[in-house]
Structures are given as structure tokens and as C-alpha cells.
Design a protein around this motif. Structure first.
Motif, PDB file in Angstrom:
ATOM      1  N   SER A  79      13.618 -10.985  19.375  1.00  0.00           N
ATOM      2  CA  SER A  79      13.412 -10.461  20.723  1.00  0.00           C
ATOM      3  C   SER A  79      12.355  -9.360  20.817  1.00  0.00           C
ATOM      4  N   VAL A  80      11.974  -8.761  19.688  1.00  0.00           N
ATOM      5  CA  VAL A  80      10.989  -7.679  19.727  1.00  0.00           C
ATOM      6  C   VAL A  80       9.693  -8.037  19.013  1.00  0.00           C
ATOM      7  N   LYS A  81       9.614  -9.212  18.446  1.00  0.00           N
ATOM      8  CA  LYS A  81       8.403  -9.616  17.734  1.00  0.00           C
ATOM      9  C   LYS A  81       7.202  -9.593  18.667  1.00  0.00           C
ATOM     10  N   GLY A  82       6.123  -9.008  18.182  1.00  0.00           N
ATOM     11  CA  GLY A  82       4.920  -8.913  18.981  1.00  0.00           C
ATOM     12  C   GLY A  82       4.885  -7.708  19.892  1.00  0.00           C
ATOM     13  N   ARG A  83       6.016  -7.017  20.032  1.00  0.00           N
ATOM     14  CA  ARG A  83       6.071  -5.854  20.913  1.00  0.00           C
ATOM     15  C   ARG A  83       6.369  -4.564  20.146  1.00  0.00           C
ATOM     16  N   PHE A  84       7.205  -4.651  19.130  1.00  0.00           N
ATOM     17  CA  PHE A  84       7.582  -3.482  18.338  1.00  0.00           C
ATOM     18  C   PHE A  84       6.891  -3.530  16.977  1.00  0.00           C
ATOM     19  N   THR A  85       6.544  -2.362  16.466  1.00  0.00           N
ATOM     20  CA  THR A  85       5.952  -2.261  15.146  1.00  0.00           C
ATOM     21  C   THR A  85       6.641  -1.161  14.359  1.00  0.00           C
ATOM     22  N   ILE A  86       7.150  -1.505  13.189  1.00  0.00           N
ATOM     23  CA  ILE A  86       7.771  -0.520  12.326  1.00  0.00           C
ATOM     24  C   ILE A  86       6.758  -0.082  11.275  1.00  0.00           C
ATOM     25  N   SER A  87       6.717   1.193  10.997  1.00  0.00           N
ATOM     26  CA  SER A  87       5.807   1.724   9.999  1.00  0.00           C
ATOM     27  C   SER A  87       6.365   3.032   9.468  1.00  0.00           C
ATOM     28  N   LYS A  88       5.770   3.546   8.428  1.00  0.00           N
ATOM     29  CA  LYS A  88       6.192   4.842   7.929  1.00  0.00           C
ATOM     30  C   LYS A  88       5.037   5.582   7.294  1.00  0.00           C
ATOM     31  N   ASP A  89       5.157   6.881   7.265  1.00  0.00           N
ATOM     32  CA  ASP A  89       4.180   7.756   6.649  1.00  0.00           C
ATOM     33  C   ASP A  89       4.915   8.508   5.553  1.00  0.00           C
ATOM     34  N   ASP A  90       4.710   8.097   4.323  1.00  0.00           N
ATOM     35  CA  ASP A  90       5.453   8.686   3.215  1.00  0.00           C
ATOM     36  C   ASP A  90       5.131  10.171   3.025  1.00  0.00           C
ATOM     37  N   ALA A  91       3.885  10.548   3.261  1.00  0.00           N
ATOM     38  CA  ALA A  91       3.502  11.947   3.113  1.00  0.00           C
ATOM     39  C   ALA A  91       4.235  12.824   4.115  1.00  0.00           C
ATOM     40  N   LYS A  92       4.487  12.281   5.300  1.00  0.00           N
ATOM     41  CA  LYS A  92       5.199  13.020   6.347  1.00  0.00           C
ATOM     42  C   LYS A  92       6.698  12.769   6.324  1.00  0.00           C
ATOM     43  N   LYS A  93       7.136  11.905   5.422  1.00  0.00           N
ATOM     44  CA  LYS A  93       8.555  11.564   5.293  1.00  0.00           C
ATOM     45  C   LYS A  93       9.125  11.105   6.630  1.00  0.00           C
ATOM     46  N   THR A  94       8.387  10.228   7.278  1.00  0.00           N
ATOM     47  CA  THR A  94       8.758   9.814   8.620  1.00  0.00           C
ATOM     48  C   THR A  94       8.642   8.306   8.800  1.00  0.00           C
ATOM     49  N   LEU A  95       9.645   7.734   9.420  1.00  0.00           N
ATOM     50  CA  LEU A  95       9.661   6.332   9.811  1.00  0.00           C
ATOM     51  C   LEU A  95       9.364   6.265  11.304  1.00  0.00           C
ATOM     52  N   PHE A  96       8.592   5.278  11.729  1.00  0.00           N
ATOM     53  CA  PHE A  96       8.223   5.132  13.127  1.00  0.00           C
ATOM     54  C   PHE A  96       8.636   3.773  13.667  1.00  0.00           C
TER      55      PHE A  96
END
Length: 127
Positions: A63-80
Motif C-alpha cells: 500500500s505504500v510502495k512508490g510513495r514511502f521511502t525508508i532510509s537511515k543516516d548511520d552517522a546521525k544515528k537516525t532512521l527516516f
């Protein structure tokens, strides 16, 4: 162990965008699997996006394919979670989750695969 704190939730109009963040107390590069879940009234919690430690094979619920993107910044210790083209069915409490141990990839959408959870952040659609 790891503590997770979500932020970025709010009220937006349908069709608009929002980015959620999950701040971890340890480097995200040491977390085998991280995921975003959501739960709305009357529905069970569902996994919407999953990412591996090395950022390979990000996975999404249909239901979210093409609309949501998961990513992370390891240096910032943050998941988006970048959410685009929000729909009326998207409002929910969004929570991030983490597994510090390697798990079966096929179980990545299962709540039982995760050991740590944030308190969640609310996403709503304005009238």
C-alpha cells in the motif's frame, strides 16, 4: 540495548509530504534490522517499511510502495521515513522498531522480529 525516539509527525493535507525520524541511542550501523510500523484505530499494527543494516533491500508493504521511502543516516544515528502523496488511509501512530540480532529476512514484517520500539509519533490528515 537501544532506545528509539520518533519525531516529525503532524497534521498535513492529503497529497502532501512528511518525513518521520527515529533517533537511536546507538549507531544504526550496529542494528541488524530497522522498521517502521503504524497502527490506526480499529486496525492491527502493520509494518510499512523495513531496512537492513547495510541499507540493502529496503522493503515496503504494498500500500505504500512508490510513495514511502525508508532510509537511515548511520552517522546521525537516525532512521527516516519519507512519506509522499499521503492518503486518507495513511493517518496512524507510526513507530520505529529495531532488532539487534540477525533475524530471518522473511520474517521482517513480523512484530515479533523486533526487540526495541519507540513510543510513536502521530500522523493525521487535516480537513
Amino acid at each position: 540495548q537501544v532506545q528509539l525516539v520518533e519525531s516529525g509527525g503532524g497534521q498535513v493535507r492529503a497529497g502532501e509530504s512528511l518525513r518521520l525520524s527515529c533517533s537511536a541511542s546507538r549507531s544504526t550501523s550496529t542494528i541488524y534490522t530497522m522498521a517502521w510500523f503504524r497502527q490506526s484505530p480499529g486496525k492491527e499494527r502493520e509494518s510499512v517499511a523495513v531496512i537492513r543494516r547495510d541499507n540493502s533491500n529496503p522493503s515496503y508493504v504494498e500500500s505504500v510502495k512508490g510513495r514511502f521511502t525508508i532510509s537511515k543516516d548511520d552517522a546521525k544515528k537516525t532512521l527516516f521515513l519519507q512519506m509522499e502523496s499521503l492518503k486518507p488511509e495513511d493517518p496512524a501512530v507510526y513507530s520505529c522498531a529495531a532488532s539487534l540480532q540477525r533475524t530471518i529476512w522473511g520474517a521482517r514484517f513480523w512484530t515479533s522480529a523486533y526487540d526495541y520500539w519507540g513510543q510513536g509519533t502521530q500522523v493525521t490528515i487535516s480537513s
